[in-house]
Design an enzyme around this catalytic site. Structure first.
Site, PDB file in Angstrom:
ATOM      1  N   ALA A 182      39.383   8.543  36.467  1.00  0.00           N
ATOM      2  CA  ALA A 182      40.295   8.231  37.568  1.00  0.00           C
ATOM      3  C   ALA A 182      39.444   7.950  38.801  1.00  0.00           C
ATOM      4  O   ALA A 182      38.316   8.441  38.914  1.00  0.00           O
ATOM      5  CB  ALA A 182      41.221   9.405  37.813  1.00  0.00           C
ATOM      6  N   GLY A 216      39.387  10.388  32.950  1.00  0.00           N
ATOM      7  CA  GLY A 216      40.561   9.595  32.571  1.00  0.00           C
ATOM      8  C   GLY A 216      40.217   8.491  31.577  1.00  0.00           C
ATOM      9  O   GLY A 216      41.078   8.046  30.816  1.00  0.00           O
ATOM     10  N   GLU A 269      40.226  10.018  28.334  1.00  0.00           N
ATOM     11  CA  GLU A 269      41.619  10.348  28.019  1.00  0.00           C
ATOM     12  C   GLU A 269      42.375   9.106  27.518  1.00  0.00           C
ATOM     13  O   GLU A 269      43.225   9.202  26.627  1.00  0.00           O
ATOM     14  CB  GLU A 269      42.294  10.981  29.245  1.00  0.00           C
ATOM     15  CG  GLU A 269      41.692  12.367  29.510  1.00  0.00           C
ATOM     16  CD  GLU A 269      42.158  13.000  30.806  1.00  0.00           C
ATOM     17  OE1 GLU A 269      41.771  12.504  31.876  1.00  0.00           O
ATOM     18  OE2 GLU A 269      42.913  13.976  30.737  1.00  0.00           O
ATOM     19  N   GLU A 306      35.605  16.598  34.625  1.00  0.00           N
ATOM     20  CA  GLU A 306      36.454  16.911  35.782  1.00  0.00           C
ATOM     21  C   GLU A 306      36.165  18.259  36.422  1.00  0.00           C
ATOM     22  O   GLU A 306      36.308  18.412  37.646  1.00  0.00           O
ATOM     23  CB  GLU A 306      37.934  16.851  35.393  1.00  0.00           C
ATOM     24  CG  GLU A 306      38.482  15.437  35.232  1.00  0.00           C
ATOM     25  CD  GLU A 306      38.403  14.933  33.807  1.00  0.00           C
ATOM     26  OE1 GLU A 306      37.515  15.405  33.044  1.00  0.00           O
ATOM     27  OE2 GLU A 306      39.206  14.067  33.438  1.00  0.00           O
TER      28      GLU A 306
HETATM   29  N1  CO8 Z   1      35.867   6.791  40.776  1.00  0.00           N
HETATM   30  C1  CO8 Z   1      35.572   5.944  41.785  1.00  0.00           C
HETATM   31  N2  CO8 Z   1      34.438   5.195  41.805  1.00  0.00           N
HETATM   32  C2  CO8 Z   1      33.618   5.306  40.755  1.00  0.00           C
HETATM   33  C3  CO8 Z   1      33.880   6.178  39.674  1.00  0.00           C
HETATM   34  C4  CO8 Z   1      35.079   6.932  39.703  1.00  0.00           C
HETATM   35  N3  CO8 Z   1      35.447   7.723  38.705  1.00  0.00           N
HETATM   36  N4  CO8 Z   1      32.845   6.098  38.808  1.00  0.00           N
HETATM   37  C5  CO8 Z   1      31.987   5.203  39.315  1.00  0.00           C
HETATM   38  N5  CO8 Z   1      32.432   4.717  40.496  1.00  0.00           N
HETATM   39  C6  CO8 Z   1      31.806   3.714  41.370  1.00  0.00           C
HETATM   40  C7  CO8 Z   1      30.664   4.341  42.170  1.00  0.00           C
HETATM   41  O1  CO8 Z   1      31.152   5.001  43.311  1.00  0.00           O
HETATM   42  C8  CO8 Z   1      29.835   3.116  42.486  1.00  0.00           C
HETATM   43  O2  CO8 Z   1      30.435   2.414  43.562  1.00  0.00           O
HETATM   44  P1  CO8 Z   1      29.530   1.956  44.842  1.00  0.00           P
HETATM   45  O3  CO8 Z   1      28.587   0.935  44.274  1.00  0.00           O
HETATM   46  O4  CO8 Z   1      30.536   1.376  45.773  1.00  0.00           O
HETATM   47  O5  CO8 Z   1      28.852   3.176  45.316  1.00  0.00           O
HETATM   48  C9  CO8 Z   1      30.007   2.231  41.256  1.00  0.00           C
HETATM   49  O6  CO8 Z   1      31.171   2.719  40.592  1.00  0.00           O
HETATM   50  C10 CO8 Z   1      28.839   2.334  40.291  1.00  0.00           C
HETATM   51  O7  CO8 Z   1      28.659   3.704  39.975  1.00  0.00           O
HETATM   52  P2  CO8 Z   1      27.230   4.456  40.118  1.00  0.00           P
HETATM   53  O8  CO8 Z   1      26.416   3.796  41.168  1.00  0.00           O
HETATM   54  O9  CO8 Z   1      27.525   5.910  40.262  1.00  0.00           O
HETATM   55  O10 CO8 Z   1      26.623   4.116  38.681  1.00  0.00           O
HETATM   56  P3  CO8 Z   1      25.546   4.969  37.871  1.00  0.00           P
HETATM   57  O11 CO8 Z   1      25.182   4.102  36.719  1.00  0.00           O
HETATM   58  O12 CO8 Z   1      24.478   5.450  38.765  1.00  0.00           O
HETATM   59  O13 CO8 Z   1      26.339   6.266  37.353  1.00  0.00           O
HETATM   60  C11 CO8 Z   1      28.214   7.410  36.310  1.00  0.00           C
HETATM   61  C12 CO8 Z   1      27.360   6.104  36.423  1.00  0.00           C
HETATM   62  C13 CO8 Z   1      27.363   8.520  35.740  1.00  0.00           C
HETATM   63  C14 CO8 Z   1      29.385   7.102  35.416  1.00  0.00           C
HETATM   64  C15 CO8 Z   1      28.703   7.816  37.745  1.00  0.00           C
HETATM   65  O14 CO8 Z   1      29.300   6.668  38.362  1.00  0.00           O
HETATM   66  C16 CO8 Z   1      29.746   8.910  37.738  1.00  0.00           C
HETATM   67  O15 CO8 Z   1      29.404  10.060  37.582  1.00  0.00           O
HETATM   68  N6  CO8 Z   1      31.032   8.555  37.939  1.00  0.00           N
HETATM   69  C17 CO8 Z   1      32.114   9.521  37.989  1.00  0.00           C
HETATM   70  C18 CO8 Z   1      32.490  10.005  36.606  1.00  0.00           C
HETATM   71  C19 CO8 Z   1      33.571  11.067  36.681  1.00  0.00           C
HETATM   72  O16 CO8 Z   1      33.385  12.125  37.248  1.00  0.00           O
HETATM   73  N7  CO8 Z   1      34.743  10.756  36.094  1.00  0.00           N
HETATM   74  C20 CO8 Z   1      35.871  11.631  36.122  1.00  0.00           C
HETATM   75  C21 CO8 Z   1      36.760  11.285  37.281  1.00  0.00           C
HETATM   76  S1  CO8 Z   1      38.066  12.419  37.478  1.00  0.00           S
HETATM   77  C22 CO8 Z   1      39.186  11.940  36.332  1.00  0.00           C
HETATM   78  O17 CO8 Z   1      39.003  11.013  35.600  1.00  0.00           O
HETATM   79  C23 CO8 Z   1      40.410  12.739  36.319  1.00  0.00           C
HETATM   80  C24 CO8 Z   1      41.519  12.119  35.457  1.00  0.00           C
HETATM   81  C25 CO8 Z   1      42.732  12.967  35.562  1.00  0.00           C
HETATM   82  C26 CO8 Z   1      43.332  12.887  36.937  1.00  0.00           C
HETATM   83  C27 CO8 Z   1      44.270  14.008  37.197  1.00  0.00           C
HETATM   84  C28 CO8 Z   1      44.251  14.437  38.666  1.00  0.00           C
HETATM   85  C29 CO8 Z   1      44.754  15.795  38.987  1.00  0.00           C
END
Ligand code: CO8
Length: 637
Positions: free
Chosen positions: A430, A477, A480, A500
């Site tokens: 998400a 997500g 999921e 998460e």
């Molecule tokens: N949300 C928003 N932006 C994201 C997300 C995300 N989940 N993942 C990546 N991005 C964006 C980054 O911010 C970045 O944008 P910018 O260039 O503007 O800074 C761009 O994508 C590229 O990402 P990275 O530079 O971080 O790329 P890397 O190759 O260095 O890293 C990773 C890749 C490891 C995947 C890293 O991006 C990461 O850790 N992302 C988050 C992963 C995560 O924690 N996912 C879980 C999110 S929470 C969720 O899914 C909950 C679902 C249920 C919701 C219920 C709510 C109560």
């Protein structure tokens, strides 16, 4: 068209980066320079790039050695004879490139694709120098080619669709985000980016503002780190001048280099960025720069050079703008955007495209889809296409996914669905940035989460089987979504996880329920409590994914499986899906009752008649998915 070995002709700054990127993608790469001295210099560039990566801790020594071992050199074009694809990256001189294409045509094997990295010439001109115009295309990389993920895949009127498919696939496997563009001057991105630079010089020439004011206005209006003058200093004034001159040659007076740009180019010096910013002049500057970009971007779409989404992605990925031209127009309001373009039209009649006028008259924003649907025969493919944010799920993406699923549900022709992601991710979860904003309002976050639940349910309850082709990160997500699919195939480079708890929440799009049902309480608990991502192999070991395949084979293997399922009796498959789902929710006796009811319904279908008859007659069945006509059923009974 399988690409295994790739030749790169020209190993200057651009060619070396291209060769490195290709080798990093796992391809055997042969670099060609005409003399040993130039070849040694070119290979030395790649070795230095790789060494720098190790120094900065971005590349491990083992990875450096692995990539380096894939790169060979040759001084003879015959050395490229066995390559499946050759990328030309020599100096930007038309005759030299034409002659090279004629030579490559003779030296390379018949099925090889020849691609040019030209930024200013027509690809069709080089195709015409060969006997294989169907196999000639453009691969326009952006500087620095190792880092910049954008790649324009350029098709001429003659390029074969198979060659384009092979190049799009190749681009993705080398870590690039390809956009498909027509062979038109400046392709998609340079067509509006170069005039953006040029217009900034015109504003200076006209005395509208000084350089620091123009740069500041551009930084604010486009939400970017560097204004046009600082950017020209970083990449070189000559490139800006030559690019503008080249667009002028084919597109007319509006694109002519501003007198000040020519003067600066002749001086051989960078721009002097001195003086005080004048805030009062900034709106006039911003309006002009935006007007130029909006008008040209809309014309690109009107001329079918690129789609709205691909033009937008060009700016987001290639230029690292926070919003592309269409996103900016939507934010500003389509009528206001049109007004800015009409102001330029007054000075340069013919500038404003009809498409923008029509859009403004309707008062409708541009449609920018982050979820793409393509249907080929009986197989629908959904591609999560927000690669600039690793396909993260915000409200818009979830809504589009829901609409897409509804369209598939209503389409009786579709028998199988493939769900995958564009770029490095399947879906990285998400959207954390959006959730952060929603978090202030508990009702809003509850609504967002409940909506996510409904979308996952829509995937799960789709009558057609859904195969997740997990191409990269499937986190939170994203995992999921994969869990809601029926079958999961993963690329060996994919990473899956439910991270998460590291954000202070826990899987809320059904992850706790579906992971536990799929892999059992113990494995699900480990995934969710630790938050640690796992490799595709580990995911297969614990039963999250059905099969792991090499990255290059993922989509082909997924399509093969989809085609096999599509060849089976569709009503029987849909009813089997319903019965399998019942097994996840009901006690055994009730589940068996569901199975009994559904299988009896399957017995009553025309497809059952056809399937059994075909077996007896030793032929392939032809399933229609239609229920039997009442009369026919009685007659057979
Ligand atoms: N949300 C928003 N932006 C994201 C997300 C995300 N989940 N993942 C990546 N991005 C964006 C980054 O911010 C970045 O944008 P910018 O260039 O503007 O800074 C761009 O994508 C590229 O990402 P990275 O530079 O971080 O790329 P890397 O190759 O260095 O890293 C990773 C890749 C490891 C995947 C890293 O991006 C990461 O850790 N992302 C988050 C992963 C995560 O924690 N996912 C879980 C999110 S929470 C969720 O899914 C909950 C679902 C249920 C919701 C219920 C709510 C109560």
């Amino acid at each position: 068209m399988e690409i295994k070995t790739v030749g790169v002709v020209g190993c200057g700054l651009m060619g070396a980066g291209i060769a490195q990127t290709i080798a990093e993608g796992g391809y055997a790469t042969i670099v060609r320079e005409p003399t040993q001295e130039l070849l040694d210099k070119g290979l030395g560039r790649i070795r230095d790039f790789l060494a720098k990566g190790v120094e900065k801790g971005k590349v491990s020594p083992a990875r450096r050695d692995e990539v380096w071992a894939r790169i060979k050199g040759t001084t003879d074009l015959a050395g490229l004879g066995d390559c499946d694809l050759i990328v030309e990256a020599i100096v930007e001189v038309r005759d030299a490139k034409r002659a090279l294409f004629a030579d490559l045509d003779r030296a390379c094997k018949p099925g090889a694709i020849l691609a040019t990295n030209t930024s200013s010439f027509k690809v069709a001109d080089f195709a015409a120098a060969t006997q294989r115009p169907k196999l000639v295309a453009g691969l326009h990389y952006f500087f620095p080619s190792v880092i910049n993920k954008l790649l324009e895949v350029v098709r001429t009127d003659a390029t074969a669709p198979d060659a384009i498919d092979a190049l799009m696939n190749f681009a993705r496997l080398t870590g690039k985000l390809p956009i498909l563009v027509r062979d038109a001057p400046g392709f998609a991105v340079n067509r509006y980016f170069v005039p953006w630079l040029n217009e900034s010089v015109r504003l200076l020439d006209e005395g509208v503002a000084n350089i620091p004011t123009i740069d500041a206005a551009a930084r604010d209006a486009f939400n970017i780190g560097m204004g046009p003058f600082a950017l020209m200093n970083a990449t070189g004034v000559p490139i800006a001048f030559h690019s503008a001159a080249s667009l002028h040659e084919s597109l007319g007076n509006f694109y002519a280099p501003a007198p000040g740009l020519r003067k600066q180019f002749d001086s051989g010096k960078p721009w002097e960025i001195v003086g005080d910013e004048d805030a009062s002049r900034k709106p006039a500057v911003a309006d002009r720069l935006q007007g130029v970009v909006f008008g040209i971007a809309a014309r690109l779409v009107e001329e079918e050079v690129a789609s709205v989404e691909d033009t937008e992605r060009g700016a987001l990925i290639g230029l690292r703008w926070a919003k592309g031209p269409f996103g900016m127009m939507n934010d500003l309001g389509i009528k206001r955007a049109h007004k800015l373009v009409e102001r330029i039209e007054k000075q340069c009649p013919g500038f404003a495209p009809k498409l923008l006028r029509t859009q403004a008259t309707r008062g409708e924003p541009w449609t920018l889809r982050d979820v793409r649907l393509s249907i080929e025969g009986q197989i629908a493919s959904i591609t999560m296409s927000r690669p600039e944010a690793l396909n993260a799920l915000n409200g818009k993406v979830l809504r589009e996914l829901k609409e897409t699923l509804a369209a598939i549900r209503a389409n009786r022709e579709v028998r199988v669905v493939i769900l995958t992601g564009e770029g490095d991710a399947f879906v990285a979860g998400a959207d954390i940035k959006e959730m952060q904003q929603l978090a202030a309002k508990p009702a809003a976050i509850r609504a967002f989460t409940a909506f996510g639940h409904r979308v996952m349910r829509d995937i799960e309850t789709l009558p057609q089987p859904v195969i997740a082709a997990i191409n990269g990160f499937a986190l939170g997500g994203g995992m999921e979504i994969a869990l809601a699919c029926d079958i999961r195939l993963a690329s060996s480079s994919a990473r899956l996880g439910l991270p998460e708890v590291g954000l202070g929440i826990f899987p809320g799009f059904g992850g706790t329920q579906r992971a536990a049902r799929l892999v059992g309480r113990g494995a699900a608990s480990q995934l969710i409590f630790s938050g640690d991502p796992i490799s595709a192999d580990e995911a297969a070991r614990i039963g999250v994914v059905n099969r792991v395949v090499p990255p290059a084979a993922l989509m082909a293997e997924t399509r093969k499986l989809a085609a096999r399922i599509a060849s089976r009796a569709p009503v029987a498959v849909a009813k089997a899906k319903a019965a399998i789902h019942a097994s996840q929710q009901l006690p055994l006796d009730q589940g068996l009752q569901v199975e009994l009811d559904r299988v009896c319904e399957a017995f009553a279908t025309q497809d059952r008649v056809e399937g059994m008859q075909a077996f007896i007659e030793k032929r392939k069945p032809v399933f229609t998915g239609q229920p039997p006509k009442r009369k026919a059923r009685r007659a057979r009974a």
